[in-house]
Structure formats: C-alpha cells, structure tokens
Write a protein that holds these residues in place. Sequence first.
Motif, PDB file in Angstrom:
ATOM      1  N   VAL A  22       3.563  10.694  52.096  1.00  0.00           N
ATOM      2  CA  VAL A  22       3.519  10.563  50.638  1.00  0.00           C
ATOM      3  C   VAL A  22       4.473   9.439  50.246  1.00  0.00           C
ATOM      4  O   VAL A  22       5.664   9.486  50.552  1.00  0.00           O
ATOM      5  CB  VAL A  22       3.950  11.875  49.944  1.00  0.00           C
ATOM      6  CG1 VAL A  22       4.032  11.671  48.437  1.00  0.00           C
ATOM      7  CG2 VAL A  22       2.989  13.002  50.291  1.00  0.00           C
ATOM      8  N   ALA A  24       6.522   7.959  47.566  1.00  0.00           N
ATOM      9  CA  ALA A  24       7.060   8.404  46.279  1.00  0.00           C
ATOM     10  C   ALA A  24       7.527   7.248  45.409  1.00  0.00           C
ATOM     11  O   ALA A  24       7.437   7.305  44.175  1.00  0.00           O
ATOM     12  CB  ALA A  24       8.224   9.375  46.518  1.00  0.00           C
ATOM     13  N   SER A  44       6.787  14.121  35.698  1.00  0.00           N
ATOM     14  CA  SER A  44       7.152  14.730  36.975  1.00  0.00           C
ATOM     15  C   SER A  44       6.333  14.091  38.095  1.00  0.00           C
ATOM     16  O   SER A  44       5.122  13.902  37.965  1.00  0.00           O
ATOM     17  CB  SER A  44       6.872  16.238  36.914  1.00  0.00           C
ATOM     18  OG  SER A  44       7.180  16.837  38.140  1.00  0.00           O
ATOM     19  N   GLY A  45       7.014  13.723  39.187  1.00  0.00           N
ATOM     20  CA  GLY A  45       6.329  13.093  40.310  1.00  0.00           C
ATOM     21  C   GLY A  45       6.197  11.590  40.214  1.00  0.00           C
ATOM     22  O   GLY A  45       5.595  10.956  41.081  1.00  0.00           O
ATOM     23  N   SER A  46       6.805  10.991  39.170  1.00  0.00           N
ATOM     24  CA  SER A  46       6.672   9.539  38.993  1.00  0.00           C
ATOM     25  C   SER A  46       7.580   8.751  39.932  1.00  0.00           C
ATOM     26  O   SER A  46       7.410   7.542  40.080  1.00  0.00           O
ATOM     27  CB  SER A  46       6.971   9.152  37.539  1.00  0.00           C
ATOM     28  OG  SER A  46       8.306   9.497  37.196  1.00  0.00           O
ATOM     29  N   THR A  50      13.612  10.418  42.740  1.00  0.00           N
ATOM     30  CA  THR A  50      13.667   9.971  44.134  1.00  0.00           C
ATOM     31  C   THR A  50      14.535   8.723  44.273  1.00  0.00           C
ATOM     32  O   THR A  50      15.218   8.537  45.280  1.00  0.00           O
ATOM     33  CB  THR A  50      12.239   9.702  44.657  1.00  0.00           C
ATOM     34  OG1 THR A  50      11.465  10.896  44.496  1.00  0.00           O
ATOM     35  CG2 THR A  50      12.249   9.316  46.126  1.00  0.00           C
TER      36      THR A  50
END
Length: 256
Positions: A22, A24, A44-46, A50
């Motif tokens: 994945v 990120a 969320s998850g953008s 990270t």
Amino acid sequence: MSAPILEIRDLRVWFGNPPDRVDAVKGVDLTVARGESFGLVGESGSGKSTILRALAGLAPTWSGTITVDGESLRGTRRSPAFHRRVQMVFQDPYASLHPRHTVDRVLSETLRLQGMDDIDRRIGKLLDDVGLGRGFRFRYPHQLSGGQRQRVAVARALAGEPALLLLDEPTSALDVSVQAEILNLLADLRVERGLTYVMVSHDLAVIGHLCQRLAVMQGGLIVDQLTADDLRAGRADSAYTRELIAASRSYAGREA
C-alpha cells in the motif's frame, strides 16, 4: 532569509510488499520555515499522519529526503539531538499517558531523559506554561479531564525545549469548547517559545485557526498548498480543495 527548519523532497511511504503493498504517500515535497505553523489537511487515509510518522521515525519503509534543522534523516533511527529538537503530540491524550504515572513522574522522567537539571523548578514552570498550575502535579491521568490530559501531553513535549512540534490531530478527541482552549494555548506557546508547528487535522476550521499555511492531501498526494488567508477567502487551485472548503462552511452553518 534563514534556512527552513524542515525540508521534504519526493517523500514516499509504503506498507507491505507486492502484491499487497500500500503506497500511503506518493512523492511529497514540503518546506516549512522556522517559526511557522504549517497544516496538513485531508480525509482519513490521505497520507497526512503518515508524513508525521515518517518524520518521527515511526514509518518503517520510506524513500526520499527529510532534513530537519540541517540534519538529514535516514530510516527509522533518530539521533538524541533530533529528539531534543523535535517532539510529537498525539491525538488521544489518555492513551499517550501512562495510567499509573502521576503528572510529576511523567514530566520528571522526560526531563531526565532530555538531560535537564533543576527538575523541580522546571516541572512547576511547565505546568504553569500550559495553564494547569502546580496543584495538578501529583494527579493521575484518570483524575484529569481530556483537555487537562492534553495539556500534560503538551507540557511533556515542551520539556526538552524543542524547536519543532509535530501535532497529530491534537484536539480531535476533545469537546468543541475545549478544542478552542487547546488551540489558543498552542498559538500562545508558539509565539512565546518561537516554536515551529506541523499540524495534521481533517478539520479545516482547526487548521485555519492555528496555521499560517497548509497543504491539502488526497490519496497520498498534495493537491493544493495555500495560505490561511486563501482558505478564509475560499481561494484554491484544485476542485477537491474547493469542495472541502464548501463542505466545511456548510457544516459550520448547520452547527451554528
């Protein structure tokens, strides 16, 4: 003009191996000036949190270059000098504090790890600086409200007198009225101590309150960079950012 405190070039962060890998963060460039408050916003998850984790050494696999205050970072290992200059404040103020440690122990252990002397005086000053006062010194986390716990977390981050604070959704677990108090505290501390902030949030209003510039992330990429004035005026290059701004204003209108 002084050198930036943070430079990121072509940062890529991934998890796992093919075929399950994945990606990120997919090639991010950022520069943050010393003393600036810079925001990373997105769904969320953008990839926004990270980036902070890669900076802090908490992301195991990444490539590109990250330079903090002249120090070029490698892998997940960080020097003692890095940990003096850079500290992180996490989203959940309860989970980030040891439930069986008093405020005094949390702060005294941090000060000793950072090589500080005059521990007693420093603890008192830290508690005063975050608006708690010395009466909170021997309390446990369960005896504190969420906002008070986050103030302790901020005091712990300040213990080593850092130059850069990484703020990962520092108010999202708090009630709206308490959010404003913590944001105002952070704004005051930045001015008083000459701090630099990199703050992650999904909330444009929070970012607009504290940050001078921001980057908007979508799918691991930066799709826009704008100033707080641009944000307030609704000026944005990407359709995605304009949609975020419109959604934020619509939500604020319903809340009012």
